[in-house]
Design a protein around this motif. Sequence first.
Motif, short mmCIF file in Angstrom:
data_model
loop_
_atom_site.label_atom_id
_atom_site.label_comp_id
_atom_site.label_asym_id
_atom_site.label_seq_id
_atom_site.Cartn_x
_atom_site.Cartn_y
_atom_site.Cartn_z
N VAL A 1 0.83 -1.20 0.00
CA VAL A 1 0.00 0.00 0.00
C VAL A 1 0.86 1.26 0.00
CG1 VAL A 1 -1.69 1.31 1.34
CG2 VAL A 1 -1.90 -1.18 1.17
N ALA A 2 1.88 1.26 0.85
CA ALA A 2 2.75 2.42 0.98
C ALA A 2 4.09 1.98 1.53
CB ALA A 2 2.13 3.48 1.89
N ALA A 3 5.13 2.72 1.21
CA ALA A 3 6.45 2.35 1.69
C ALA A 3 7.35 3.57 1.79
CB ALA A 3 7.09 1.31 0.78
N ILE A 4 8.18 3.56 2.80
CA ILE A 4 9.27 4.53 2.93
C ILE A 4 10.55 3.73 2.80
CG2 ILE A 4 10.45 6.15 4.45
CD1 ILE A 4 7.78 6.73 5.79
N THR A 5 11.28 3.98 1.74
CA THR A 5 12.45 3.15 1.44
C THR A 5 13.75 3.81 1.85
OG1 THR A 5 12.51 4.04 -0.80
CG2 THR A 5 11.29 1.98 -0.45
N THR A 6 13.70 5.07 2.22
CA THR A 6 14.89 5.72 2.72
C THR A 6 14.48 6.78 3.71
OG1 THR A 6 16.82 7.06 2.15
CG2 THR A 6 14.87 7.32 0.78
N PHE A 7 15.29 6.98 4.73
CA PHE A 7 14.98 7.98 5.74
C PHE A 7 15.85 9.22 5.60
CE2 PHE A 7 11.76 5.86 8.06
CZ PHE A 7 12.00 4.51 7.85
N THR A 8 16.60 9.28 4.48
CA THR A 8 17.33 10.50 4.20
C THR A 8 16.40 11.47 3.47
OG1 THR A 8 18.11 9.61 2.10
CG2 THR A 8 19.50 9.28 4.03
N SER A 9 16.72 12.71 3.51
CA SER A 9 15.93 13.76 2.84
C SER A 9 14.47 13.72 3.23
CB SER A 9 16.07 13.63 1.31
OG SER A 9 17.41 13.71 0.92
N GLY A 10 14.18 13.42 4.48
CA GLY A 10 12.81 13.46 4.97
C GLY A 10 12.06 12.16 4.88
N GLY A 11 12.54 11.22 4.08
CA GLY A 11 11.89 9.91 4.06
C GLY A 11 10.49 9.94 3.53
N SER A 12 10.25 10.42 2.33
CA SER A 12 8.90 10.46 1.78
C SER A 12 8.45 9.07 1.36
CB SER A 12 8.85 11.42 0.59
OG SER A 12 9.71 10.98 -0.43
N ALA A 13 7.14 8.89 1.32
CA ALA A 13 6.56 7.59 1.03
C ALA A 13 6.11 7.47 -0.42
CB ALA A 13 5.37 7.33 1.95
N ASN A 14 6.10 6.26 -0.90
CA ASN A 14 5.51 5.93 -2.19
C ASN A 14 4.21 5.17 -1.95
OD1 ASN A 14 7.76 6.90 -3.78
ND2 ASN A 14 8.87 5.13 -3.01
N TYR A 15 3.24 5.36 -2.84
CA TYR A 15 1.90 4.80 -2.62
C TYR A 15 1.41 4.01 -3.82
CZ TYR A 15 1.90 8.24 1.12
OH TYR A 15 2.22 8.98 2.23
N ALA A 16 0.58 3.01 -3.52
CA ALA A 16 -0.13 2.33 -4.59
C ALA A 16 -1.15 3.30 -5.20
CB ALA A 16 -0.86 1.11 -4.03
N ASP A 17 -1.40 3.14 -6.47
CA ASP A 17 -2.34 4.04 -7.16
C ASP A 17 -3.72 4.04 -6.49
OD1 ASP A 17 -1.08 3.42 -10.53
OD2 ASP A 17 -0.42 4.81 -8.97
N SER A 18 -4.10 2.90 -5.95
CA SER A 18 -5.44 2.77 -5.39
C SER A 18 -5.65 3.61 -4.12
CB SER A 18 -5.73 1.30 -5.08
OG SER A 18 -4.75 0.78 -4.18
N VAL A 19 -4.56 4.04 -3.49
CA VAL A 19 -4.69 4.80 -2.24
C VAL A 19 -4.07 6.19 -2.34
CG1 VAL A 19 -4.65 2.65 -0.93
CG2 VAL A 19 -2.54 3.99 -1.16
N LYS A 20 -3.45 6.49 -3.47
CA LYS A 20 -2.76 7.77 -3.63
C LYS A 20 -3.75 8.92 -3.46
CE LYS A 20 0.53 7.26 -6.49
NZ LYS A 20 1.30 7.10 -7.74
N GLY A 21 -3.35 9.90 -2.64
CA GLY A 21 -4.22 11.04 -2.40
C GLY A 21 -5.17 10.84 -1.22
N ARG A 22 -5.30 9.61 -0.77
CA ARG A 22 -6.21 9.33 0.37
C ARG A 22 -5.45 8.85 1.61
NH1 ARG A 22 -9.65 5.27 0.11
NH2 ARG A 22 -8.43 4.02 -1.36
N PHE A 23 -4.37 8.10 1.38
CA PHE A 23 -3.59 7.55 2.50
C PHE A 23 -2.28 8.32 2.62
CE2 PHE A 23 -5.28 2.88 2.54
CZ PHE A 23 -6.58 3.37 2.60
N THR A 24 -1.83 8.47 3.86
CA THR A 24 -0.54 9.09 4.12
C THR A 24 0.24 8.24 5.11
OG1 THR A 24 -1.47 11.30 3.80
CG2 THR A 24 0.65 11.15 4.93
N MET A 25 1.45 7.86 4.69
CA MET A 25 2.31 7.07 5.56
C MET A 25 3.39 7.97 6.13
SD MET A 25 4.71 3.78 4.73
CE MET A 25 5.74 3.07 6.01
#
Length: 123
Positions: A48-72
Motif C-alpha cells: 500500500v505504501a512504503a518509505i524506502t529511505t529515511f534521508t531527505s525526509g523519508g517520503s513515502a511511495n503509494y499504490a495508485d489505489s490509495v494515492k491522495g487518500r492515504f498518508t504514511m
Amino acid sequence: QVQLVESGGGLAQPGESLRISCVASGNILKISSMAWYRQAPGKEREEVAAITTFTSGGSANYADSVKGRFTMSGDNSKKTAYLQMNSLKPEDTAVYYCQFNLLTESWTAGDYWGQGTQVTVSS
C-alpha cells in the motif's frame, strides 16, 4: 527477538478516516525501510505504501489505489510507522500488515512482519 505490533484498526463507514500504527521492539540496530501491506479476502497481499529511505525526509511511495487518500509516516527513532487513511472506501477492507526491513544487534538483516490489524469499511 524482534516484534512488530500493529494497532488502530477497526470499523469505519465509507468516507471516514482511520489511523493505524506499528511499533517495533527488540534488539534492533537499524531500520532500513518501512512498508504497509494489505490483504483482502481471496486476494493476494499488496503493498500500500512504503518509505524506502529515511534521508531527505523519508517520503513515502503509494499504490495508485490509495494515492491522495492515504498518508504514511515513519519515525525511525521511535521505531514506529503510521498509516493515516482518509476517504475510506469499502474496497479498502482488508487486514493491514506492517513490514520493516531491519538489522538486528546480532547482525541479522531481513524483513519482519506484524501480526496484522483488520480494517473494515462498511455502511
